[in-house]
Every structure is written in C-alpha cells, then in structure tokens.
Design an enzyme around this catalytic site. Structure first.
Site, PDB file in Angstrom:
ATOM      1  NE  ARG A  42      -2.660   1.018   3.567  1.00 29.70           N
ATOM      2  CZ  ARG A  42      -3.472   0.722   4.573  1.00 29.70           C
ATOM      3  NH1 ARG A  42      -4.705   0.314   4.323  1.00 29.70           N
ATOM      4  NH2 ARG A  42      -3.056   0.800   5.809  1.00 29.70           N
ATOM      5  CB  SER A 111     -12.333  -2.461   1.832  1.00 24.13           C
ATOM      6  OG  SER A 111     -10.936  -2.551   1.779  1.00 24.13           O
ATOM      7  CE  LYS A 140      -8.251   3.239   4.490  1.00 22.65           C
ATOM      8  NZ  LYS A 140      -8.907   2.415   3.439  1.00 22.65           N
TER       9      LYS A 140
END
Length: 214
Positions: A42, A111, A140
C-alpha cells in the site's frame, strides 16, 4: 495462484512510515521469513513509476516464499508488477470492471463494512473480503468501527475467505475469537515493531489460536 483462506491467516499490509533504518523490501523479507501468509503493498504518496519499481521487487520476493502479493488500489501497478492480486475499496473502480481488465486469474479483494457490501462483493466475484476497521486505528481515519456482532454476521453471510483489519495487535487479536474470521490483516503491529521477526512470529501463533477458536 489458487486462492485459499489459509492466505488470510496473517496478512501484512505495508506502510513506509516505519522504515527508518531499513528499506521496505528488507522489512517485508523479515515478515515473510517469520510467518506472514500474504503481503499487500500500500503506497499513498509514491509516484507511479517508483510504485511500479518497488512492486516488481516485492512481487518477486513474495514469489520466492510462494506467498500472494497484492497491490492496494492501483490497477496499473498491479498489472505492471505481475502481482497476484489487487485490493479495492468501496470508492474505487467497480469490481466487475476490474475483473474485465485483469481477467479471471488475478485475485481481487474488496474492503467491506456491512453484510450487504460483503454479499454484493461475493456475488460480483471477489476472491476475498477485508472487513474493518474492527478496532480503532491510526492507519486509516476515514472508516468507522465494525462491531464484533457485525463482523460475525458478515462472516456468516459469505463463503469466500475473510480477513479482519484495523488496529489489530497482539493485545486484542483474540477478542475476535468466535467471529468465524479466517485471519487478520495488520500494519503497524508488524511494520511498526522494533523487532519485526519477533512480532510476526507472535502474531502468527496468536492468529493460529484465533482461527482454531473460531
């Protein structure tokens, strides 16, 4: 690569925030040596050229361990790096459109935060789902917390592999017992650890206990 729920057991998601004296490649290698069962790259700030270069190196590294290599969000990078899969969020490209581009062989993870999203992802051909955030997380800050009850309901509503994500560490991982989750995705609990090998081995053993108790 045939996808199996065993790859969900300890799913490592990279974050270069904690690289410091080591490269991300070195950190991922230490994690792979110590029990990680899947790696997701990521990157939110790298330019695409650098992202592709990095992804190619880590893709090859994962192949040495016969572990799936997943790219987060960026379809161009996933294809260029010959990644095993791509992970998309609810606000990214539609799963059906991604599948048309990458074909049937590439793993697609999605997700989800609700039973409805999970059922739709499975119906549209997702190979696995990531459920979260299950705990408070600094990684996040734009997602709400998925309750234990919702997590369990999601796990019971679909048959594809399921991984929990969000704020998971060695102190809280076993709170997910009984949810029927197939494993955990972790970021800082591995890559933010002072000793990545030690932290990964501990999390691997705990995730094994979690799955057996599910």
């Amino acid at each position: 690569m045939r996808f199996d729920k065993k790859y969900m057991q300890l799913y490592a998601v990279t974050d270069r925030t904690w690289t410091e004296n080591k490269t991300l490649y070195e950190q991922v290698n230490e994690a792979l040596e110590s029990g990680v069962t899947c790696v997701q790259l990521r990157e939110k700030s790298l330019d695409e050229g650098s992202f592709i270069e990095e992804a190619k190196k880590i893709s090859q590294l994962c192949k040495q361990y016969n572990i799936p290599f997943i790219v987060n969000d960026n379809l161009n990078v996933a294809i260029a790096a010959n990644a095993d899969g791509i992970h998309i969020g609810q606000d990214d490209m539609e799963l059906k459109d991604v599948r048309k581009i990458v074909g049937e062989d590439m793993i697609i993870g999605v997700s989800v935060h609700t039973v409805e999203e999970a059922v739709l992802a499975e119906r549209n051909g997702a190979d696995y789902i990531g459920i979260g955030a299950v705990f408070e997380t600094s990684t996040k800050n734009d997602v709400g917390i998925v309750s234990y009850e919702t997590l369990k309901s999601i796990c019971e509503s679909v048959s594809i592999p399921k991984v929990a994500i969000g704020g998971i560490n060695s102190q809280n991982i076993l709170k997910l017992k009984g949810s029927k989750i197939d494993g955990v995705a972790v970021v800082s609990a591995i890559f933010g650890a002072a000793d990545i090998k030690k932290a990964t081995k501990e999390l691997y053993n705990l995730s094994n206990d979690l799955i057996k108790g599910t």
